[in-house]
Write an enzyme that holds these catalytic residues in place. Structure first.
Site, PDB file in Angstrom:
ATOM      1  N   ASP A  92      12.310  -7.585  -5.847  1.00  8.30           N
ATOM      2  CA  ASP A  92      13.487  -7.294  -5.033  1.00  8.30           C
ATOM      3  C   ASP A  92      13.506  -8.242  -3.840  1.00  8.30           C
ATOM      4  O   ASP A  92      12.462  -8.755  -3.416  1.00  8.30           O
ATOM      5  CB  ASP A  92      13.494  -5.841  -4.576  1.00  8.30           C
ATOM      6  CG  ASP A  92      12.418  -5.536  -3.549  1.00  8.30           C
ATOM      7  OD1 ASP A  92      11.237  -5.783  -3.844  1.00  8.30           O
ATOM      8  OD2 ASP A  92      12.747  -5.058  -2.443  1.00  8.30           O
ATOM      9  N   GLU A 156      10.208  -3.311  -2.434  1.00  8.90           N
ATOM     10  CA  GLU A 156       9.360  -3.578  -1.272  1.00  8.90           C
ATOM     11  C   GLU A 156      10.188  -3.824  -0.019  1.00  8.90           C
ATOM     12  O   GLU A 156       9.863  -3.336   1.065  1.00  8.90           O
ATOM     13  CB  GLU A 156       8.458  -4.776  -1.559  1.00  8.90           C
ATOM     14  CG  GLU A 156       7.340  -4.976  -0.529  1.00  8.90           C
ATOM     15  CD  GLU A 156       7.766  -5.777   0.690  1.00  8.90           C
ATOM     16  OE1 GLU A 156       7.091  -5.666   1.739  1.00  8.90           O
ATOM     17  OE2 GLU A 156       8.790  -6.492   0.626  1.00  8.90           O
TER      18      GLU A 156
END
Length: 451
Positions: A92, A156
Site C-alpha cells: 500500500d 501500513e
C-alpha cells in the site's frame, strides 16, 4: 559491484526489476477505500501473490486482516535445520497528494536524472522487489541457505493495524529467527545504514464547537466565540516559542548518541526555504529521532476561496504526535488528549478521538544478525562501514513482532533515503541503491546462515 557472482547476478536482473516495479507502481493501491478503489489494492496483492508462486514459494496466501485489507504471505523452505528469516515489505502507498505537482504521473514509473519516479517506488513496493532480487541472486549462486518467509502488508500507511492484529491471532505464522524489515532507508545515498530506532506515533482528531450555527461576523463578531479561533489557540499551545513540541506531562526522551545529522545537510534534504529557521532545540538527530514531535496534519474549516464573513461554529483538526523510544504511545495519547482539552479556551466544547497508534521501537544492535549485515554491507558498499541511524517515522508492526517473538533479531533496511522524498510529490528510488541493497540482503542471508 562486479567483484562477486551475487553482485553480477543482481546487476543482470536489474532490467527485469525495473519492468516489475513498473507493473507494481501502476496499481493505485492506497488503502483508503473512500477515495481509491479497493480493486486497485486487491490487484496489487494478487500481483505479489503470483510473483511469490513463480519463485517457488509454498503456502502462498492472501490474508484477510481485521481492518478490511489483505496482506500476502509465502514460505520458501531452505535446507534441513536451517534458520528462518522473515522478509517484510508493504504494497500500500500514500495518496499522490497534488497530482499536478508531479513532474511525471505518480502511478507510472518514469526514469529521470538517474532515478525511477513513481508513488511507492521506494516506499515500499521497491522493498518487495529488493527481496525478490536478493532471493533470485542466491538461487542462481548455490541456493538459498535459510528458510524464508515473506509478508507484504496492505495497510501500513493507514496505520489501521490489520496485520498486527492478524499476527497476534496467528502467532505461529510469522515466527522467525531474524526479521528484515525492508521499509527504512540509508542515511544518504551510498552510505549503508540500518535503522536501530523508530519513533512511535499517535493520531488524534479534535473537534471544537462554540455555536449552534455560523453567525454574521459584523453582527456578532467580537463577542460570539469563534470555534476556528479557539482551535488555532489550542494548536498553538502544542509548541514552544522555538517550535519545540510541548504536550503537558510528556517527557523529551534521551539525547541521540549515534550517527549525527548535520544541520546544513538536513536543510538541503528537507528543502527548507532560504532564511527559514529550523524548529526545536538540540541536535537535528535529537529532534527527529529521539524527541516527540507534533504535526497538524489537516484542518476542517472554510477554504479562502468562497469564504463568507462568518463566525465559525465548529472547527476540526487531525494531529499527529511522534513518540520517541522509551515513551509509551498509549500514555502519550492520553497526555495529548488531556492537553487539548485543558487548553481549549472560552469554555468551548471539545471532543478528541484517537485515530491510530503505534509504539516506538529500539533494536538490539549487538546481535549476530547485525554483525552479519555489517559484513554484507561492507561488500555491497566497498569502502563504507555500516552506520546506525534512527528514523522519525513509525512501523507499528515492529513492536508487535518484537513482542510475539522476543528472541528474534529485527533489522531495518530499505530504499527510503532522503532523495527518495517518500510521502511527498515526485517520490523516487535510486536504482543503484536498489541494486546494492539487494546484494547486501543476499550476502546477509548467506553470512547469517553460516554463523
Amino acid at each position: 559491484m562486479s567483484s562477486n557472482p551475487v553482485a553480477e547476478t543482481v546487476a543482470s536482473l536489474m532490467p527485469r526489476a525495473k519492468a516489475e516495479l513498473t507493473e507494481l507502481v501502476a496499481f493505485r493501491s492506497v488503502a483508503d477505500f473512500d477515495r481509491f478503489p479497493r480493486s486497485e489494492s486487491e490487484a496489487a496483492a494478487n500481483w505479489i501473490t503470483a510473483a511469490l508462486r513463480v519463485e517457488g514459494f509454498q503456502d502462498v496466501a492472501l490474508l484477510d486482516t481485521p481492518d478490511g485489507t489483505q496482506s500476502v504471505y509465502g514460505f520458501l523452505p531452505g535446507p534441513e535445520g536451517a534458520k528462518t528469516v522473515l522478509l517484510y515489505a508493504h504494497y500500500d502507498v500514500q495518496p499522490p497528494l497534488d497530482e499536478a505537482g508531479w513532474i511525471t504521473p505518480p502511478f507510472e514509473l518514469t526514469e529521470r536524472d538517474g532515478r525511477w519516479f513513481g508513488r511507492g517506488a521506494a516506499d515500499c513496493k521497491g522493498g518487495f522487489i529488493m527481496h525478490l532480487l536478493a532471493l533470485r541472486a542466491l538461487k542462481a549462486n548455490g541456493g538459498i541457505p535459510v528458510n524464508v518467509k515473506v509478508i507484504v502488508e496492505g495497510s501500513e500507511e493507514q496505520g489501521t493495524g490489520g496485520l498486527e492484529r492478524y499476527a497476534e491471532q496467528h502467532p505461529e505464522l510469522l515466527a522467525a529467527d531474524t526479521i528484515v524489515i525492508g521499509d527504512a532507508g540509508n542515511f544518504r545515498v551510498g552510505l549503508p545504514t540500518v535503522t536501530s530506532t523508530l519513533r512511535g506515533m499517535t493520531m488524534v482528531r479534535v473537534k471544537i464547537d462554540t455555536l449552534a450555527g455560523n453567525l454574521h461576523s459584523g453582527q456578532f463578531g467580537g463577542a460570539a466565540p469563534d470555534a476556528l479561533g479557539a482551535l488555532i489557540r489550542v494548536l498553538d499551545s502544542l509548541r514552544a516559542e522555538d517550535g519545540s513540541t510541548t504536550v503537558d506531562g510528556l517527557t523529551d526522551g534521551a539525547p541521540w548518541e549515534g550517527l549525527q545529522y548535520e544541520e546544513e545537510q538536513f536543510r538541503q534534504d528537507a528543502k527548507v526555504l532560504d532564511g527559514v529557521g529550523l524548529i526545536g532545540s538540540g541536535t537535528v538527530a535529537d529532534r527527529i529521532w529521539a524527541r516527540p514531535a507534533v504535526t497538524v496534519l489537516g484542518i476542517d474549516c472554510p477554504p479562502v476561496v468562497g469564504a463568507t464573513p462568518s463566525v465559525q461554529a465548529s472547527a476540526r483538526a487531525l494531529i499527529s504526535l511522534r513518540v520517541p523510544p522509551g515513551v509509551d504511545a498509549a500514555e502519550a495519547t492520553k497526555l495529548l488528549q488531556a492537553h487539548l482539552e485543558a487548553h481549549t479556551p472560552w469554555g468551548a466544547r471539545v471532543r478528541t478521538e484517537q485515530i491510530g497508534q503505534g509504539q516506538p521501537f529500539s533494536a538490539d544492535t549487538t546481535s549476530p544478525a547485525y554483525a552479519a549485515m555489517a559484513e554484507a554491507m561492507a561488500v555491497a558498499y566497498p569502502g563504507q562501514e555500516m552506520q546506525y541511524a534512527g528514523q522519525g517515522g513509525s512501523i507499528p508492526l515492529c513492536n508487535t513482532l518484537a513482542a510475539l517473538y522476543p528472541r528474534a533479531e529485527i533489522l531495518l533496511i530499505g530504499l527510503s533515503e532522503p532523495e527518495a522524498q517518500i510521502h511527498a510529490v515526485n517520490e523516487s528510488v535510486s536504482p543503484e541503491e536498489l541494486e546494492r541493497l539487494s546484494v547486501a540482503e543476499a550476502l546477509f542471508l548467506r553470512t547469517y546462515a553460516a554463523n
